[in-house]
Design a protein around this motif. Structure first.
Motif, PDB file in Angstrom:
ATOM      1  N   SER A   1       0.859  -1.182   0.000  1.00  0.00           N
ATOM      2  CA  SER A   1       0.000   0.000   0.000  1.00  0.00           C
ATOM      3  C   SER A   1       0.897   1.234   0.000  1.00  0.00           C
ATOM      4  N   VAL A   2       0.322   2.370  -0.365  1.00  0.00           N
ATOM      5  CA  VAL A   2       1.082   3.615  -0.345  1.00  0.00           C
ATOM      6  C   VAL A   2       1.503   3.946   1.077  1.00  0.00           C
ATOM      7  N   GLU A   3       0.594   3.744   2.017  1.00  0.00           N
ATOM      8  CA  GLU A   3       0.887   4.061   3.410  1.00  0.00           C
ATOM      9  C   GLU A   3       2.016   3.189   3.945  1.00  0.00           C
ATOM     10  N   HIS A   4       2.017   1.907   3.555  1.00  0.00           N
ATOM     11  CA  HIS A   4       3.078   1.032   4.035  1.00  0.00           C
ATOM     12  C   HIS A   4       4.426   1.442   3.446  1.00  0.00           C
ATOM     13  N   PHE A   5       4.455   1.792   2.169  1.00  0.00           N
ATOM     14  CA  PHE A   5       5.713   2.235   1.583  1.00  0.00           C
ATOM     15  C   PHE A   5       6.231   3.480   2.293  1.00  0.00           C
ATOM     16  N   ARG A   6       5.339   4.416   2.580  1.00  0.00           N
ATOM     17  CA  ARG A   6       5.776   5.631   3.270  1.00  0.00           C
ATOM     18  C   ARG A   6       6.361   5.290   4.638  1.00  0.00           C
ATOM     19  N   ASP A   7       5.763   4.326   5.328  1.00  0.00           N
ATOM     20  CA  ASP A   7       6.277   3.896   6.626  1.00  0.00           C
ATOM     21  C   ASP A   7       7.652   3.238   6.474  1.00  0.00           C
ATOM     22  N   VAL A   8       7.794   2.380   5.468  1.00  0.00           N
ATOM     23  CA  VAL A   8       9.073   1.720   5.223  1.00  0.00           C
ATOM     24  C   VAL A   8      10.160   2.754   4.949  1.00  0.00           C
ATOM     25  N   ALA A   9       9.864   3.711   4.100  1.00  0.00           N
ATOM     26  CA  ALA A   9      10.843   4.740   3.764  1.00  0.00           C
ATOM     27  C   ALA A   9      11.234   5.558   4.993  1.00  0.00           C
ATOM     28  N   GLY A  10      10.250   5.865   5.830  1.00  0.00           N
ATOM     29  CA  GLY A  10      10.549   6.623   7.040  1.00  0.00           C
ATOM     30  C   GLY A  10      11.452   5.853   7.990  1.00  0.00           C
ATOM     31  N   ARG A  11      11.171   4.568   8.159  1.00  0.00           N
ATOM     32  CA  ARG A  11      12.017   3.750   9.034  1.00  0.00           C
ATOM     33  C   ARG A  11      13.433   3.633   8.481  1.00  0.00           C
ATOM     34  N   ALA A  12      13.524   3.440   7.176  1.00  0.00           N
ATOM     35  CA  ALA A  12      14.854   3.314   6.560  1.00  0.00           C
ATOM     36  C   ALA A  12      15.653   4.595   6.735  1.00  0.00           C
ATOM     37  N   ARG A  13      15.002   5.728   6.560  1.00  0.00           N
ATOM     38  CA  ARG A  13      15.695   7.006   6.711  1.00  0.00           C
ATOM     39  C   ARG A  13      16.169   7.187   8.155  1.00  0.00           C
ATOM     40  N   GLU A  14      15.342   6.823   9.109  1.00  0.00           N
ATOM     41  CA  GLU A  14      15.731   6.953  10.512  1.00  0.00           C
ATOM     42  C   GLU A  14      16.961   6.116  10.848  1.00  0.00           C
TER      43      GLU A  14
ATOM     44  N   ALA B   1       4.988   6.627  -6.859  1.00  0.00           N
ATOM     45  CA  ALA B   1       5.833   7.458  -7.713  1.00  0.00           C
ATOM     46  C   ALA B   1       5.363   8.912  -7.730  1.00  0.00           C
ATOM     47  N   SER B   2       4.056   9.103  -7.772  1.00  0.00           N
ATOM     48  CA  SER B   2       3.535  10.461  -7.890  1.00  0.00           C
ATOM     49  C   SER B   2       3.469  11.190  -6.551  1.00  0.00           C
ATOM     50  N   ASP B   3       3.208  10.451  -5.462  1.00  0.00           N
ATOM     51  CA  ASP B   3       2.938  11.102  -4.172  1.00  0.00           C
ATOM     52  C   ASP B   3       4.101  11.034  -3.180  1.00  0.00           C
ATOM     53  N   VAL B   4       4.858   9.928  -3.193  1.00  0.00           N
ATOM     54  CA  VAL B   4       5.858   9.711  -2.134  1.00  0.00           C
ATOM     55  C   VAL B   4       7.281   9.974  -2.606  1.00  0.00           C
ATOM     56  N   LEU B   5       7.639   9.539  -3.801  1.00  0.00           N
ATOM     57  CA  LEU B   5       9.020   9.735  -4.244  1.00  0.00           C
ATOM     58  C   LEU B   5       9.441  11.206  -4.223  1.00  0.00           C
ATOM     59  N   PRO B   6       8.584  12.140  -4.651  1.00  0.00           N
ATOM     60  CA  PRO B   6       9.008  13.553  -4.540  1.00  0.00           C
ATOM     61  C   PRO B   6       9.256  13.998  -3.107  1.00  0.00           C
ATOM     62  N   GLU B   7       8.505  13.439  -2.159  1.00  0.00           N
ATOM     63  CA  GLU B   7       8.713  13.762  -0.751  1.00  0.00           C
ATOM     64  C   GLU B   7      10.096  13.299  -0.290  1.00  0.00           C
ATOM     65  N   LEU B   8      10.486  12.106  -0.727  1.00  0.00           N
ATOM     66  CA  LEU B   8      11.767  11.552  -0.300  1.00  0.00           C
ATOM     67  C   LEU B   8      12.924  12.367  -0.859  1.00  0.00           C
ATOM     68  N   VAL B   9      12.804  12.770  -2.115  1.00  0.00           N
ATOM     69  CA  VAL B   9      13.847  13.603  -2.714  1.00  0.00           C
ATOM     70  C   VAL B   9      13.921  14.946  -2.000  1.00  0.00           C
ATOM     71  N   GLY B  10      12.757  15.519  -1.719  1.00  0.00           N
ATOM     72  CA  GLY B  10      12.726  16.799  -1.020  1.00  0.00           C
ATOM     73  C   GLY B  10      13.286  16.713   0.382  1.00  0.00           C
ATOM     74  N   GLY B  11      13.058  15.546   1.037  1.00  0.00           N
ATOM     75  CA  GLY B  11      13.551  15.355   2.390  1.00  0.00           C
ATOM     76  C   GLY B  11      15.036  15.180   2.451  1.00  0.00           C
TER      77      GLY B  11
END
Length: 291
Positions: free
Chosen positions: A240-253, A281-291
């Motif tokens: 899910s989109v929400e799960h990917f966002r959670d995974v990315a957040g944990r990885a970044r931490e 791709a449309s909603d989360v990847l730009p956030e990660l690049v911006g972060g």
């Protein structure tokens, strides 16, 4: 954080090409394919070679980095493989990264009638060390327990200097030593477990141990990219989109610079929806690049 995607080499090119192009258009920083003779539950299905697949991907794209995820000495010798890598680096105009690991037992060793070596780790060290020499100098001679190389030529050399980058897979201390010595990047799959929480705790422990290995050779952790294979986790990253966002957040931490997922398949391993991939791709990847 940079993101990557693995596209399994299981489709004829007329079907696979659009995925490689889409990976670039979606904004992924790198795209990979498996370098196996066959793989686990998919061994009886369609499967194509990694080197020609990546050559075709290089011709179909212009910006995204490309690589093996991961090559191993199970069925490769460093001399002819170095020639293949030189060609891929040239065809991609310097966009190629060698993902490399020790390899395991299974179809890759059984299909050729070879017994796994008594010291897979020692063979791995020799393999990576030989590739380092072959890709960074004009002539190479090498003598080890597993490989003999006599005056191998290296012209014209890599587009990327002094050689193309290595991302070395390592979970244990000896492989981490190889990653620390030769790697532009390090990738971990985390521990083998069916418990998601235990997997993340294991990833945290493995990451800390790798930092200690780097410190032991006085190499700054900032000089190595930290890659996480998100889909070694028991829960598929693109469920899910929400799960990917959670995974990315944990990885970044945990300090990872790069996160890699797998293109959704219709069934079986990595089963998921391409609609989720498109939303990520449309909603989360730009956030990660911006972060």
């Amino acid at each position: 954080m940079r993101t990557g995607i693995v596209i399994l080499p299981e489709h004829r090119w007329w079907m696979a090409e659009h995925k490689w192009k889409a990976a670039e258009e979606y904004g992924f920083h790198h795209a990979w394919t498996y370098d196996h003779m066959g793989w686990r539950s998919l061994v009886d299905g369609p499967w194509f070679g990694a080197v020609p697949t990546l050559a075709a991907a290089a011709a179909a794209t212009s910006r995204i980095r490309l690589g093996t995820y991961v090559a191993s000495p199970n069925f490769r010798h460093p001399v002819p493989f170095a020639r293949d890598l030189l060609a891929l680096d040239d065809q991609s105009d310097g966009r190629f990264t060698l993902g490399v690991g020790a390899g395991g037992s299974g179809y890759d060793t059984q299909v050729m009638g070879n017994e796994p070596p008594r010291s897979r780790q020692r063979r791995f060290e020799e393999f990576v060390g030989a590739l380092d020499l072959l890709l960074s100098q004009d002539r190479t001679s090498f003598s080890g327990d597993y490989y003999e190389i006599h005056d191998a030529r290296g012209h014209p050399g890599c587009v990327q200097r002094p050689r193309l980058p290595f991302v070395v897979a390592a979970n244990g201390p000896k492989a981490m030593g190889v990653a620390a010595k030769y790697g532009t990047g390090w990738v971990t799959t985390g521990p083998e477990t069916e418990d998601e929480g235990a997997w993340w705790r294991g990833v945290a422990g493995i990451t800390e141990r790798f930092r200690e290995v780097l410190a032991g050779i006085d190499r700054a952790k900032e000089s190595v990219d930290f890659h996480l294979n998100a889909d070694s986790c028991p829960v598929y990253s693109l469920s899910s989109v929400e799960h990917f966002r959670d995974v990315a957040g944990r990885a970044r931490e945990l300090g990872f610079t790069d996160l890699t997922v797998h293109w959704p398949r219709s069934e079986g391993v990595y089963a998921g929806s391409e609609a989720v991939l498109e939303r990520v791709a449309s909603d989360v990847l730009p956030e990660l690049v911006g972060g």
